[in-house]
Motif scaffolding. Sequence first.
Motif, PDB file in Angstrom:
ATOM      1  N   PHE A 191      75.731  60.470 -19.104  1.00  0.00           N
ATOM      2  CA  PHE A 191      75.413  60.775 -17.707  1.00  0.00           C
ATOM      3  C   PHE A 191      76.247  59.776 -16.908  1.00  0.00           C
ATOM      4  O   PHE A 191      76.082  58.559 -17.053  1.00  0.00           O
ATOM      5  N   SER A 192      77.173  60.281 -16.109  1.00  0.00           N
ATOM      6  CA  SER A 192      78.177  59.405 -15.489  1.00  0.00           C
ATOM      7  C   SER A 192      77.974  59.267 -13.990  1.00  0.00           C
ATOM      8  O   SER A 192      77.729  60.246 -13.289  1.00  0.00           O
ATOM      9  N   THR A 193      78.074  58.026 -13.528  1.00  0.00           N
ATOM     10  CA  THR A 193      78.124  57.725 -12.092  1.00  0.00           C
ATOM     11  C   THR A 193      79.537  57.245 -11.809  1.00  0.00           C
ATOM     12  O   THR A 193      79.996  56.293 -12.439  1.00  0.00           O
ATOM     13  N   THR A 194      80.223  57.929 -10.903  1.00  0.00           N
ATOM     14  CA  THR A 194      81.622  57.583 -10.613  1.00  0.00           C
ATOM     15  C   THR A 194      81.767  57.274  -9.132  1.00  0.00           C
ATOM     16  O   THR A 194      81.244  57.996  -8.279  1.00  0.00           O
ATOM     17  N   TRP A 195      82.476  56.184  -8.838  1.00  0.00           N
ATOM     18  CA  TRP A 195      82.715  55.801  -7.446  1.00  0.00           C
ATOM     19  C   TRP A 195      84.215  55.788  -7.171  1.00  0.00           C
ATOM     20  O   TRP A 195      85.014  55.460  -8.056  1.00  0.00           O
ATOM     21  N   GLU A 196      84.567  56.102  -5.933  1.00  0.00           N
ATOM     22  CA  GLU A 196      85.901  55.747  -5.462  1.00  0.00           C
ATOM     23  C   GLU A 196      85.712  54.475  -4.655  1.00  0.00           C
ATOM     24  O   GLU A 196      84.871  54.425  -3.746  1.00  0.00           O
ATOM     25  N   MET A 197      86.473  53.441  -5.019  1.00  0.00           N
ATOM     26  CA  MET A 197      86.306  52.132  -4.372  1.00  0.00           C
ATOM     27  C   MET A 197      87.636  51.644  -3.817  1.00  0.00           C
ATOM     28  O   MET A 197      88.686  51.862  -4.432  1.00  0.00           O
ATOM     29  N   THR A 198      87.576  50.953  -2.713  1.00  0.00           N
ATOM     30  CA  THR A 198      88.777  50.302  -2.183  1.00  0.00           C
ATOM     31  C   THR A 198      89.029  49.041  -3.010  1.00  0.00           C
ATOM     32  O   THR A 198      88.127  48.569  -3.721  1.00  0.00           O
ATOM     33  N   ASP A 200      88.827  46.204  -2.094  1.00  0.00           N
ATOM     34  CA  ASP A 200      87.829  45.201  -1.685  1.00  0.00           C
ATOM     35  C   ASP A 200      86.426  45.549  -2.172  1.00  0.00           C
ATOM     36  O   ASP A 200      85.438  44.953  -1.734  1.00  0.00           O
ATOM     37  N   ALA A 201      86.340  46.557  -3.054  1.00  0.00           N
ATOM     38  CA  ALA A 201      85.065  46.999  -3.642  1.00  0.00           C
ATOM     39  C   ALA A 201      84.131  47.640  -2.615  1.00  0.00           C
ATOM     40  O   ALA A 201      82.910  47.612  -2.774  1.00  0.00           O
ATOM     41  N   ASP A 202      84.688  48.224  -1.560  1.00  0.00           N
ATOM     42  CA  ASP A 202      83.894  49.047  -0.639  1.00  0.00           C
ATOM     43  C   ASP A 202      83.833  50.464  -1.212  1.00  0.00           C
ATOM     44  O   ASP A 202      84.860  50.997  -1.656  1.00  0.00           O
ATOM     45  N   ILE A 203      82.655  51.060  -1.192  1.00  0.00           N
ATOM     46  CA  ILE A 203      82.499  52.384  -1.810  1.00  0.00           C
ATOM     47  C   ILE A 203      82.864  53.482  -0.819  1.00  0.00           C
ATOM     48  O   ILE A 203      82.320  53.551   0.289  1.00  0.00           O
ATOM     49  N   VAL A 204      83.812  54.330  -1.238  1.00  0.00           N
ATOM     50  CA  VAL A 204      84.249  55.452  -0.404  1.00  0.00           C
ATOM     51  C   VAL A 204      83.375  56.674  -0.691  1.00  0.00           C
ATOM     52  O   VAL A 204      82.924  57.368   0.216  1.00  0.00           O
ATOM     53  N   SER A 205      83.113  56.941  -1.990  1.00  0.00           N
ATOM     54  CA  SER A 205      82.275  58.094  -2.356  1.00  0.00           C
ATOM     55  C   SER A 205      81.634  57.852  -3.719  1.00  0.00           C
ATOM     56  O   SER A 205      82.123  57.035  -4.511  1.00  0.00           O
ATOM     57  N   LEU A 247      86.856  43.732  -9.419  1.00  0.00           N
ATOM     58  CA  LEU A 247      85.933  44.430  -8.506  1.00  0.00           C
ATOM     59  C   LEU A 247      84.513  43.878  -8.633  1.00  0.00           C
ATOM     60  O   LEU A 247      83.787  43.760  -7.646  1.00  0.00           O
ATOM     61  N   SER A 248      84.116  43.521  -9.868  1.00  0.00           N
ATOM     62  CA  SER A 248      82.744  43.018 -10.072  1.00  0.00           C
ATOM     63  C   SER A 248      82.524  41.709  -9.313  1.00  0.00           C
ATOM     64  O   SER A 248      81.449  41.454  -8.780  1.00  0.00           O
ATOM     65  N   LYS A 249      83.571  40.867  -9.248  1.00  0.00           N
ATOM     66  CA  LYS A 249      83.434  39.598  -8.515  1.00  0.00           C
ATOM     67  C   LYS A 249      83.222  39.866  -7.024  1.00  0.00           C
ATOM     68  O   LYS A 249      82.449  39.171  -6.354  1.00  0.00           O
ATOM     69  N   LYS A 250      83.906  40.895  -6.504  1.00  0.00           N
ATOM     70  CA  LYS A 250      83.754  41.227  -5.084  1.00  0.00           C
ATOM     71  C   LYS A 250      82.378  41.840  -4.817  1.00  0.00           C
ATOM     72  O   LYS A 250      81.744  41.552  -3.800  1.00  0.00           O
ATOM     73  N   LEU A 251      81.906  42.672  -5.768  1.00  0.00           N
ATOM     74  CA  LEU A 251      80.553  43.247  -5.622  1.00  0.00           C
ATOM     75  C   LEU A 251      79.507  42.134  -5.648  1.00  0.00           C
ATOM     76  O   LEU A 251      78.551  42.144  -4.869  1.00  0.00           O
ATOM     77  N   ARG A 252      79.708  41.186  -6.553  1.00  0.00           N
ATOM     78  CA  ARG A 252      78.752  40.075  -6.667  1.00  0.00           C
ATOM     79  C   ARG A 252      78.726  39.267  -5.373  1.00  0.00           C
ATOM     80  O   ARG A 252      77.649  38.897  -4.884  1.00  0.00           O
ATOM     81  N   GLN A 253      79.905  39.021  -4.802  1.00  0.00           N
ATOM     82  CA  GLN A 253      79.975  38.255  -3.558  1.00  0.00           C
ATOM     83  C   GLN A 253      79.235  38.982  -2.438  1.00  0.00           C
ATOM     84  O   GLN A 253      78.520  38.375  -1.638  1.00  0.00           O
ATOM     85  N   LYS A 254      79.385  40.319  -2.393  1.00  0.00           N
ATOM     86  CA  LYS A 254      78.684  41.114  -1.361  1.00  0.00           C
ATOM     87  C   LYS A 254      77.162  40.982  -1.537  1.00  0.00           C
ATOM     88  O   LYS A 254      76.419  40.869  -0.559  1.00  0.00           O
ATOM     89  N   ARG A 255      76.702  41.002  -2.800  1.00  0.00           N
ATOM     90  CA  ARG A 255      75.257  40.859  -3.051  1.00  0.00           C
ATOM     91  C   ARG A 255      74.783  39.475  -2.618  1.00  0.00           C
ATOM     92  O   ARG A 255      73.726  39.342  -2.008  1.00  0.00           O
ATOM     93  N   MET A 256      75.560  38.461  -2.975  1.00  0.00           N
ATOM     94  CA  MET A 256      75.173  37.098  -2.617  1.00  0.00           C
ATOM     95  C   MET A 256      75.143  36.930  -1.093  1.00  0.00           C
ATOM     96  O   MET A 256      74.243  36.300  -0.539  1.00  0.00           O
ATOM     97  N   ASP A 257      76.130  37.538  -0.425  1.00  0.00           N
ATOM     98  CA  ASP A 257      76.168  37.458   1.045  1.00  0.00           C
ATOM     99  C   ASP A 257      74.954  38.156   1.660  1.00  0.00           C
ATOM    100  O   ASP A 257      74.488  37.783   2.733  1.00  0.00           O
ATOM    101  N   ALA A 258      74.436  39.172   0.954  1.00  0.00           N
ATOM    102  CA  ALA A 258      73.266  39.903   1.464  1.00  0.00           C
ATOM    103  C   ALA A 258      71.958  39.169   1.155  1.00  0.00           C
ATOM    104  O   ALA A 258      70.887  39.565   1.603  1.00  0.00           O
TER     105      ALA A 258
END
Length: 577
Positions: A191-198, A200-205, A247-258
């Motif tokens: 069961f796959s979850t697929t993202w398009e990401m910039t 900067d790890a911003d999710i497009v879709s 990308l994971s480091k950028k996602l982690r930074q976004k979580r920490m910032d939140a």
Amino acid sequence: MDKRIPKIRIKTRQAAELLGKRIVVAIDSWDRTSRYPVGHFVRSLGALETKEAETEALLLEYDVQYRPFPKAVLDCLPKEGHDWRVPQDPNHPGWIGRKDFRGLLVCSIDPPGCQDIDDALHARLLPNGNYEVGVHIADVTHFVKPNNAMDEEAAARGTTVYLVDKRIDMLPMLLGTDLCSLKPYVERYAFSTTWEMTPDADIVSTTFTKSVIKSREAFSYEQAQLRIDDASVQDALTTGMRTLLSLSKKLRQKRMDAGALNLASPEVKIETESETSDPIDVKTKQQLETNSLVEEFMLLANTSVAAKIYTSFPQTALLRRHGAPPAANFEVLQAQLKTRKDLVLRVDSSKALAESLDLCTDPHEPFFNTLVRILATRCMLSAEYFCAGTQAPSEFRHYGLASDIYTHFTSPIRRYADVIAHRQLAASIAPVHAPVDASLPRLSAVCTNINVRHRNAQLAGRASVEYYVGQALKGRVTREEAFVMKVFSNGFVVFVPRFGIEGVVRTREMGTGVEPECVFDEEKFTLVIKGVEGVEGANGGVVKVVLFAKVGIEVWDEKEEKTGKRKVRVKLVRIIE
């Protein structure tokens, strides 16, 4: 095993054979004039301190369902057994609603020796400069159909229980370690979850689909880290892993910032002898960047799925919440940090707590920050599963992850909550996949059970580590460094980083046969003990114990008379600071 239960009288003709054994007894009656209840012998688990008897005892103690799977459950398995294969004919019913992802460079990254591989990942560069990232999760619900015997057994077990030397599986081994497991070089339903990401790890879709994948490799965290770090390796699979890491480091930074929290719990690894699997040593687990890589994408998949199923099933979506702890929970820790280290712990939001935890450091002691995080973790509430319809949306928030909505989707081989989330997601993207049991009372009952099972599994896992640490220490005394975690009028608690355990040092055991004179300052968290012998750094037989101080201790273990369990004992031998 539980000190709160009194001795139980039993009548038996085989008393001599039962001495020194772990036995199961049932209480039948308790006369109001008797101190002890009366019971009967049920069965023997084996001799005290044998691995088999102690392991079975702790499974019983934490109510873990460990009996073999009954025939009705095994009858639900595919008739082909280990020979089952993904059908090659694209018109086969198994391909309905599935995408063919066999061409993607997918790999899994797990602890060494992992057999039940729930998740695999891929990343590739898109022509527009963005990235396509996929999390592929074992499609357990293809094999586990609602309300059959296997589903009911999995719902009752709730979770796989991991002990030091064994696993008590939620699903039969054929599924868990073979047909569902996303092993390398073979085709598997996912069961796959697929993202398009910039970049900067911003999710497009975000898209969700059932799929078929073929994992290219199963890495351990260490193998993946070595491959990513080796600049001479430039194949497409490794490049994809480097993309995932960045990308994971950028996602982690976004979580920490939140405002997400980085909490700590002592994790140790028991090293065992290869032949007998007897414990020989205890080491602290090392965290690598690849651990965090996998964690970030699993969190993102869980959050994405939670939002999707809540949109489709606003009443029955199975979610996971972590309530904000009351400020009062932190009052003692705040006072301790202020008094002893002049540090301020702010708790008005998870972000404030995360930022102030980062500042709780001691330049002379790197472990101090971890110690504070362990203490902060204990001030938290427990996370729990719930149905969306039983809470107001403002209560959905996961405090520790700083996420407004969250569920468990990424480990359906070992958690029943994820199986429900899979069914709900499948029904929300294409009702042809799975009818969903929409009754709120039934799903609320499922949540209640899996919350209990999840907690029991954690406690059983910890008890197993404790047993093995005790066995590893059996017959030997070691000297370790430890940190003072709590101070009270007649002793103090120390934390031993190497073993991930705590021990109590009692003042009455420090004198020469008499209770030493003590001066306890409750406000400054200090304890002065007079008339102490054999402690290095003691000034004229006077020892001053200060909260958070580093001390030298001796660690050994001894058998508790009442429960027959081995408990770690500690003794102060040196004042370091």
